[in-house]
Write an enzyme that holds these catalytic residues in place. Sequence first.
Site, short mmCIF file in Angstrom:
data_model
loop_
_atom_site.label_atom_id
_atom_site.label_comp_id
_atom_site.label_asym_id
_atom_site.label_seq_id
_atom_site.Cartn_x
_atom_site.Cartn_y
_atom_site.Cartn_z
N CYS A 1 -13.28 -2.25 -16.26
CA CYS A 1 -12.13 -1.66 -17.73
C CYS A 1 -12.52 -0.10 -17.43
CB CYS A 1 -13.10 -2.60 -18.59
SG CYS A 1 -14.40 -1.89 -19.40
N GLU B 1 0.36 -1.18 0.06
CA GLU B 1 -0.14 -0.26 0.14
C GLU B 1 1.23 1.19 0.01
OE1 GLU B 1 -2.71 -0.28 -0.78
OE2 GLU B 1 -3.71 -2.25 0.23
N CYS C 1 -12.64 -6.75 -15.03
CA CYS C 1 -14.41 -5.52 -14.90
C CYS C 1 -15.84 -6.62 -14.09
CB CYS C 1 -14.20 -5.41 -16.14
SG CYS C 1 -16.42 -3.81 -15.96
N TYR D 1 -15.57 -0.88 -2.93
CA TYR D 1 -14.66 -0.27 -4.46
C TYR D 1 -15.42 -2.03 -5.41
CZ TYR D 1 -12.01 2.87 -2.13
OH TYR D 1 -11.35 4.31 -2.05
#
Length: 192
Positions: A181, A93, A149, A177
């Site tokens: 794509c 991260e 996606c 989240y």
Amino acid sequence: MFIEPNIKGERRGWIEVICGSMFSGKTEELIRRLKRARIANLKVEIFKPAIDVRYDEIKIVSHDENAIHSTPIESSQTLLLLAQDADVVGIDEAQFFDDEIANVCDELALRGVRVIVAGLDMDYMAKPFGQIPFLLAKADYITKLHAICVKCGNIANYSYRIIPNEEQIMLGAKNAYEPRCRNCFTLDGALD
């Protein structure tokens, strides 16, 4: 990869950056590389930003729940102190670290350390995220990973935020989240 000696017989260090969208397997790949370094009997030190407590306060944990012990830190400068005897340093991260993270990684590499960094290259607005662009510029090796996606099944480069919040930094996982794509990300107005 291996640590190759230079002409003087000293170790040569380098920087590897693993980047991509959320759910692309960045942390999974970081953990894999770090475990292989341990198998090779290299001294490995692993760090994550103290802010990242999504899955565990200490461990680095992938979305698939693979985990490895790490040391949470507030400042990238701390790496220079805590990784003095390391052969390999892993950082997860990296987009959440301060402005010195790229310089700190460069310093570690100059000391002969293999530095493996994972992080998001873009935020939820598809803008370069934190210091990742600077790490990419200094990297000797770059691995760009892709998710799938959730709308159409194509490769996904983007982290689409599914809940309203305009802060750049918002920790979350599948509840906040999803990978998209370029077309599906744009169709929902994220690039407007």
